[in-house]
Structure formats: structure tokens, C-alpha cells
Design a protein around this motif. Sequence first.
Motif, PDB file in Angstrom:
ATOM      1  N   PRO A  81     -67.880 -52.332  32.165  1.00 50.26           N
ATOM      2  CA  PRO A  81     -67.478 -51.107  31.466  1.00 50.26           C
ATOM      3  C   PRO A  81     -66.257 -51.363  30.591  1.00 50.26           C
ATOM      4  N   SER A  82     -66.261 -50.841  29.396  1.00 51.57           N
ATOM      5  CA  SER A  82     -65.195 -51.139  28.434  1.00 51.57           C
ATOM      6  C   SER A  82     -63.822 -50.732  28.949  1.00 51.57           C
ATOM      7  N   SER A  83     -63.778 -49.749  29.837  1.00 53.64           N
ATOM      8  CA  SER A  83     -62.495 -49.273  30.364  1.00 53.64           C
ATOM      9  C   SER A  83     -61.794 -50.324  31.216  1.00 53.64           C
ATOM     10  N   PHE A  84     -62.522 -51.357  31.648  1.00 48.94           N
ATOM     11  CA  PHE A  84     -61.925 -52.420  32.445  1.00 48.94           C
ATOM     12  C   PHE A  84     -61.657 -53.679  31.622  1.00 48.94           C
ATOM     13  N   GLU A  85     -61.783 -53.607  30.301  1.00 43.45           N
ATOM     14  CA  GLU A  85     -61.640 -54.792  29.465  1.00 43.45           C
ATOM     15  C   GLU A  85     -60.207 -55.068  29.037  1.00 43.45           C
ATOM     16  N   GLN A  86     -59.329 -54.090  29.190  1.00 39.55           N
ATOM     17  CA  GLN A  86     -57.920 -54.291  28.854  1.00 39.55           C
ATOM     18  C   GLN A  86     -57.069 -53.653  29.940  1.00 39.55           C
ATOM     19  N   GLY A  87     -56.039 -54.372  30.358  1.00 43.70           N
ATOM     20  CA  GLY A  87     -55.194 -53.867  31.423  1.00 43.70           C
ATOM     21  C   GLY A  87     -55.489 -54.562  32.739  1.00 43.70           C
ATOM     22  N   ARG A 120     -46.011 -44.449  35.761  1.00 43.29           N
ATOM     23  CA  ARG A 120     -45.394 -45.783  35.766  1.00 43.29           C
ATOM     24  C   ARG A 120     -46.447 -46.873  35.648  1.00 43.29           C
ATOM     25  N   LEU A 121     -47.549 -46.715  36.375  1.00 35.92           N
ATOM     26  CA  LEU A 121     -48.590 -47.737  36.350  1.00 35.92           C
ATOM     27  C   LEU A 121     -49.302 -47.771  35.002  1.00 35.92           C
ATOM     28  N   VAL A 122     -49.510 -46.614  34.407  1.00 28.96           N
ATOM     29  CA  VAL A 122     -50.115 -46.571  33.073  1.00 28.96           C
ATOM     30  C   VAL A 122     -49.195 -47.277  32.066  1.00 28.96           C
ATOM     31  N   ASN A 123     -47.909 -46.985  32.141  1.00 31.29           N
ATOM     32  CA  ASN A 123     -46.959 -47.608  31.215  1.00 31.29           C
ATOM     33  C   ASN A 123     -46.903 -49.116  31.392  1.00 31.29           C
ATOM     34  N   ASP A 143     -57.191 -38.282  33.934  1.00 27.22           N
ATOM     35  CA  ASP A 143     -56.480 -37.627  32.834  1.00 27.22           C
ATOM     36  C   ASP A 143     -55.546 -38.590  32.114  1.00 27.22           C
ATOM     37  N   ARG A 144     -55.153 -39.645  32.792  1.00 31.77           N
ATOM     38  CA  ARG A 144     -54.255 -40.650  32.209  1.00 31.77           C
ATOM     39  C   ARG A 144     -55.015 -41.892  31.731  1.00 31.77           C
ATOM     40  N   GLY A 145     -56.338 -41.834  31.775  1.00 29.90           N
ATOM     41  CA  GLY A 145     -57.141 -42.952  31.313  1.00 29.90           C
ATOM     42  C   GLY A 145     -57.391 -44.025  32.348  1.00 29.90           C
ATOM     43  N   LEU A 146     -57.035 -43.766  33.609  1.00 27.26           N
ATOM     44  CA  LEU A 146     -57.240 -44.730  34.683  1.00 27.26           C
ATOM     45  C   LEU A 146     -58.584 -44.505  35.359  1.00 27.26           C
ATOM     46  N   LYS A 147     -59.285 -45.573  35.676  1.00 24.28           N
ATOM     47  CA  LYS A 147     -60.474 -45.503  36.513  1.00 24.28           C
ATOM     48  C   LYS A 147     -60.061 -45.685  37.972  1.00 24.28           C
TER      49      LYS A 147
END
Length: 438
Positions: A33-39, A64-67, A121-125
Motif C-alpha cells: 500500500p502506498s501509505s507504507f512507502e514513505q516513513g 510527535r510521531l507524525v512529525n 486523521d493524521r495520516g497514520l495507518k
Amino acid sequence: MNKRKDSVPETDPGRNIHFREGTLSAEPGLRCPSSFEQGFLYSIYPRAFSNEGTLDAVLPHLDRLVNLGACGLWFLPLHPVGLLARKGSLGSPYSIRNYQELDPAYGTVEGFARLVQEAHDRGLKVILDFVANHAAHDHHLLSSHPEYFHHDDQGHPTQRVSDWSDIVDWNFESPEVSDYLIQSGSFWMREVGLDGFRCDVAGMVPLKFWNRFREAIAEVHPEPFLLAEWQDALHHVSAFNASYDWHVFRTMREVAQGKASLSTLEQSFTDWTTNFPKRAIPLRFLENHDENRVMSYLNAKRLPAYAAVAFLSGGLPLIYNGQEIGAKHRPSLFEADPIPWEADYDPKVERTYQSIFELARDPLWGVGNDTVPFQLEGAFGIRRSREGALGVLLANMGTSPIQLTRPEPDRSWSVLLGPEEERFDLLPGEVWIGRSDR
């Protein structure tokens, strides 16, 4: 009573490596899934994450984790823990009494759903640990359906790994076992909106189960993410998106300890690309809940080289809670053992991860199989390419300074990290990273 017929090795069960001799390297494999391709994927053990040991205590840390650059959260099992034969005073989260309940010590199902929504809501899976190989001795089905579990010659519930005395293995020859476990996985996908699972000791469970499991949860989620705690190329054909790269992890640790060469490390990276399906994603890590902290064998000065190689080499990076601030003590799985966030905080370690994951936001350094390992004048190198851009990483993973010349001198380089000079020194632990767009 059902007696064991399988033959998966008892020792080191989560770390068996099966390359299949390159027979699957031409297979496409499942798309990540593209959401796991960066970070990076951030692993949370709520019992250790805070003094409260609850899911609500995780909420204030999401920003904090998103940042920092997280793309997803992985929670260790959150279910009620077995009472019979439990280890320690609280027991292992991998000894599960009921797969469709949340341990009240962590909170409520509704509270978990709120946490997942806040993460989304913060873009985290969000993924949850799924333990399909075994359950607690007092799992509610053991008394009513003993045939669902394996037994020894004396008729006692048994487990394949003798040290795991607090659990009993499921018997997959009973089709109802697969039905129950699949229903349990689907339950959590529906009830709290999970995006997938990390699958415990995946190779100890029949692959046909994982194929069915994926098909079932795909009816609930359009693009589920499955991570195998194993390293088997066959898993990636139809069941798993990613799996542990134990080979690279162990070799990197041995390099750090002076027990392995850079040539061995280069081969460990090559072994993945030449044996696994093209879209198979390696989980790259320096520690996890089963292994000692990376800061127990590296110091803050040497860490950057190892973190850069592990996390900018095309795999999905994993950070275990507390690693990002330099925690040295691995929390117990069996007791309340909160991370000493303030006492262990090391600003140098934090800055190391911040700088690396800032680079990882660029797709050039994200998840992908466009990775070529190499050596240059005593440094370990990683070459990445994407859409005409070239990235090169050079790391001093040794204990002595080395002198290097910037690679491919005919190219124009933007130096992202490290010295700007054409000829430069790298001290132990230092890194040079450059990008060239022509």
C-alpha cells in the motif's frame, strides 16, 4: 487427541530464513500500500509505553510521531492474557485468552477505535499483532473443543517451542480453527478500522491459512497490509506485503560488534533482491521487542551510520517505542516496565533519527527495491535510483576514520548530509549522502 505431525524447527522460530534459491525473484509479489512507502512503522507496547499503560496514554504522542516521520503504528497484542502458566506477574501479551476482546487494562474497544480514528486523521495507518500459532492454556475454546489444539503423547496440551510454556499450539487440521481465527481478524478490522496485521511467527502457521486470512480481511479493507514475522520468499507471492529482514539485521549487529565484514553485509542485502519477489518489502530494523536495544551495543557517535544504512536502503523502517530517544533497557514482556523517557533521553540519538527520517520523506529514499549495496574505500554504500535521480549513501561502520572521494565525479551532486569537499574524511559513525539529478 491430536498429536504433532509438523516439523518446523523449535529453535529461533521467528527468524528462519528461506530464500527459495532465487526461484521466486521473477514473481511480482503483492503491491505494498502506498501509505507504507514513505516513513517508518512505529511499534507500541502500551504496557511499556507509559506509566498508565493504556491506549489513551498513546494519544498525546501521535503528533510527535507524525512529525518524526511515522507512516504507521503497530500495536503488540491487546487481548486478555492467560492466567494459567503465565510468565511473570502480568503474563505475555502473546498468550491470548480471547481474540475478540480487549484487555480492560488497556481500555475499551470504543477507545481503541477512537485512537485508530485519531491516527487516521493524521495520516497514520494502524496494524495490530495477530497471533495465529498459539493461544493461552485457558483460552475459552480449549475446554470445549480440545481437538482445536495440539496434545502430547500423554494427552496434555502442548507447544512446539518448549520455552513457550505459557501457550498451547492451535491445530490447523481442525478447519474450525481457521474459521475462528479469520473471524477474529475480521472482527478487529470492522470494529476499530484497522489497516492490517503484523503476523507473529508466520512461518509456523500453514501458508494456506494466511492466504484465506488475507482474502477475508480484504473484504473489509480494500488494501490490507500484512507483515510476516519470518523471512520466506514464498510468503510474498499471495499473502504478505512485507516480512522481517532478519538476515540484514543480524549481519549489521555482527558488523557493529566486529564479528562480520562489510562484504558479508553487502551479500545480505543482495540476498533479498535476488531471491524475493520484486515487490516484496523487507522490514528493516536495529531492534524490536524481542531483541536488545541498539544502544546496548552502539553509542550515539556510531549510530548514524547504522541507522542510515538500515532505514534508507529501500525497506520499511521499524522503530520500537523508546528507540527514538536512545532508550537502553528492553522492557519486560511479562511485567509493568515503563520506558524511562526522561532518564534515557539522548538528544544526539533523537537528532540522528530526525535527520534520517527527514531524508526518507523524499521518494528517492523511500520503500522500494531500487537498492544496490557496494563498498568504497572502506565505507559501506547504498545506491538508490528513481525516475532519473540518483542517491548515494556512504557510511563509516567501522571504528577508525576513513578518507573518501566523492563517488562518480562526473556527476553534479547536492550534498544532503556530510562534508561538501570532493575528498573528505568520515569518522566512525559518520555518513555522507548525496543526490544527483543528472
